[in-house]
Write a protein that holds these residues in place. Sequence first.
Motif, mmCIF file in Angstrom:
data_model
loop_
_atom_site.group_PDB
_atom_site.id
_atom_site.type_symbol
_atom_site.label_atom_id
_atom_site.label_comp_id
_atom_site.label_asym_id
_atom_site.label_seq_id
_atom_site.Cartn_x
_atom_site.Cartn_y
_atom_site.Cartn_z
ATOM 1 N N HIS A 27 0.604 -1.141 -0.092
ATOM 2 C CA HIS A 27 0.116 0.122 -0.140
ATOM 3 C C HIS A 27 0.650 1.333 0.306
ATOM 4 C CE1 HIS A 27 -3.943 -1.929 0.223
ATOM 5 N NE2 HIS A 27 -3.338 -2.939 1.412
ATOM 6 N N ALA A 28 2.015 1.393 0.909
ATOM 7 C CA ALA A 28 2.683 2.268 1.169
ATOM 8 C C ALA A 28 3.615 2.654 -0.570
ATOM 9 C CB ALA A 28 4.480 2.433 1.669
ATOM 10 N N LEU A 29 3.797 1.526 -1.274
ATOM 11 C CA LEU A 29 4.021 1.861 -2.684
ATOM 12 C C LEU A 29 3.068 1.873 -3.782
ATOM 13 C CD1 LEU A 29 6.225 0.990 -5.142
ATOM 14 C CD2 LEU A 29 5.290 -0.984 -5.281
ATOM 15 N N ARG A 30 2.052 1.597 -3.462
ATOM 16 C CA ARG A 30 1.019 2.422 -4.339
ATOM 17 C C ARG A 30 0.491 3.723 -4.467
ATOM 18 N NH1 ARG A 30 -4.513 0.799 -1.748
ATOM 19 N NH2 ARG A 30 -3.275 2.303 -0.975
ATOM 20 N N ASP A 31 0.942 4.122 -2.631
ATOM 21 C CA ASP A 31 1.009 5.805 -2.360
ATOM 22 C C ASP A 31 1.774 6.401 -2.870
ATOM 23 O OD1 ASP A 31 -1.283 5.470 -0.981
ATOM 24 O OD2 ASP A 31 -0.342 5.090 0.666
ATOM 25 N N GLU A 32 3.032 5.664 -2.653
ATOM 26 C CA GLU A 32 4.676 6.467 -3.412
ATOM 27 C C GLU A 32 3.786 6.875 -4.805
ATOM 28 O OE1 GLU A 32 8.980 5.407 -4.092
ATOM 29 O OE2 GLU A 32 7.441 4.190 -2.401
ATOM 30 N N ILE A 33 3.755 5.231 -5.819
ATOM 31 C CA ILE A 33 3.711 6.235 -7.187
ATOM 32 C C ILE A 33 1.929 7.016 -7.447
ATOM 33 C CG2 ILE A 33 2.750 3.885 -8.996
ATOM 34 C CD1 ILE A 33 4.055 2.159 -8.273
ATOM 35 N N LEU A 34 1.367 7.288 -6.348
ATOM 36 C CA LEU A 34 0.338 7.484 -6.911
ATOM 37 C C LEU A 34 0.648 9.794 -6.268
ATOM 38 C CD1 LEU A 34 -2.930 8.472 -7.123
ATOM 39 C CD2 LEU A 34 -3.354 8.369 -4.457
ATOM 40 N N CYS A 35 1.104 9.320 -5.016
ATOM 41 C CA CYS A 35 1.784 10.787 -5.359
ATOM 42 C C CYS A 35 2.339 11.542 -6.546
ATOM 43 C CB CYS A 35 3.063 10.833 -4.034
ATOM 44 S SG CYS A 35 3.299 12.349 -3.954
ATOM 45 N N GLU A 36 3.142 10.208 -7.164
ATOM 46 C CA GLU A 36 4.196 11.357 -8.648
ATOM 47 C C GLU A 36 3.622 11.342 -9.505
ATOM 48 O OE1 GLU A 36 7.532 11.650 -8.510
ATOM 49 O OE2 GLU A 36 7.367 11.144 -6.447
ATOM 50 N N ILE A 37 2.824 10.119 -10.222
ATOM 51 C CA ILE A 37 2.385 10.613 -11.170
ATOM 52 C C ILE A 37 0.665 11.679 -10.853
ATOM 53 C CG2 ILE A 37 -0.059 9.614 -12.079
ATOM 54 C CD1 ILE A 37 0.928 6.671 -11.733
ATOM 55 N N GLN A 38 0.696 11.803 -9.366
ATOM 56 C CA GLN A 38 -0.513 13.337 -9.335
ATOM 57 C C GLN A 38 0.575 14.510 -9.641
ATOM 58 O OE1 GLN A 38 -4.143 12.356 -7.686
ATOM 59 N NE2 GLN A 38 -4.398 13.751 -8.993
ATOM 60 N N LYS A 39 1.910 14.509 -9.548
ATOM 61 C CA LYS A 39 1.942 15.657 -9.596
ATOM 62 C C LYS A 39 2.346 16.238 -11.023
ATOM 63 C CE LYS A 39 5.852 14.608 -5.788
ATOM 64 N NZ LYS A 39 7.245 14.268 -5.643
ATOM 65 N N SER A 40 2.469 15.577 -11.756
ATOM 66 C CA SER A 40 2.284 15.185 -13.165
ATOM 67 C C SER A 40 0.710 15.535 -13.909
ATOM 68 C CB SER A 40 2.908 14.318 -13.852
ATOM 69 O OG SER A 40 4.793 14.041 -13.569
ATOM 70 N N TYR A 41 0.051 14.780 -13.432
ATOM 71 C CA TYR A 41 -1.657 15.049 -13.233
ATOM 72 C C TYR A 41 -2.194 15.306 -12.456
ATOM 73 C CZ TYR A 41 0.131 12.653 -17.473
ATOM 74 O OH TYR A 41 0.685 12.395 -19.132
ATOM 75 N N PRO A 42 -2.375 16.349 -11.848
ATOM 76 C CA PRO A 42 -2.601 17.275 -10.820
ATOM 77 C C PRO A 42 -4.252 16.735 -11.064
ATOM 78 C CG PRO A 42 -1.539 19.294 -12.267
ATOM 79 C CD PRO A 42 -1.742 17.871 -12.743
ATOM 80 N N ASP A 43 -5.215 17.075 -12.007
ATOM 81 C CA ASP A 43 -6.653 17.137 -12.497
ATOM 82 C C ASP A 43 -7.278 16.334 -12.106
ATOM 83 O OD1 ASP A 43 -5.939 20.521 -12.233
ATOM 84 O OD2 ASP A 43 -5.922 20.212 -14.459
ATOM 85 N N TYR A 44 -6.111 14.690 -12.960
ATOM 86 C CA TYR A 44 -6.785 13.856 -12.941
ATOM 87 C C TYR A 44 -7.184 13.011 -12.210
ATOM 88 C CZ TYR A 44 -5.612 13.607 -18.123
ATOM 89 O OH TYR A 44 -5.167 14.623 -19.321
ATOM 90 N N ILE A 45 -8.175 12.473 -11.544
ATOM 91 C CA ILE A 45 -8.223 11.458 -11.089
ATOM 92 C C ILE A 45 -7.781 9.874 -10.593
ATOM 93 C CG2 ILE A 45 -10.157 9.271 -9.664
ATOM 94 C CD1 ILE A 45 -12.460 11.590 -10.811
ATOM 95 N N ILE A 46 -6.304 9.396 -10.215
ATOM 96 C CA ILE A 46 -5.992 8.482 -10.277
ATOM 97 C C ILE A 46 -6.435 6.751 -9.509
ATOM 98 C CG2 ILE A 46 -2.947 7.158 -10.399
ATOM 99 C CD1 ILE A 46 -3.562 10.649 -12.245
#
Length: 56
Positions: A27-46
């Motif tokens: 779950h920490a790995l998923r959260d880390e990946i989510l955080c990194e993608i959210q930086k590039s796509y802040p308006d997207y639902i991931i």
Amino acid sequence: MHGFYMDTTRKTISFDIIPDFSTPDRHALRDEILCEIQKSYPDYIININLDSDFSD
């Protein structure tokens, strides 16, 4: 990544990740990946699905 899907109209990104069984905190790995993608796509639902690979 496995099963990647991006919808630019609805601004959603969905994909599966298959962490290695030795990953201490999936779950920490998923959260880390989510955080990194959210930086590039802040308006997207991931949506990230944690999957398991049970095949031999």
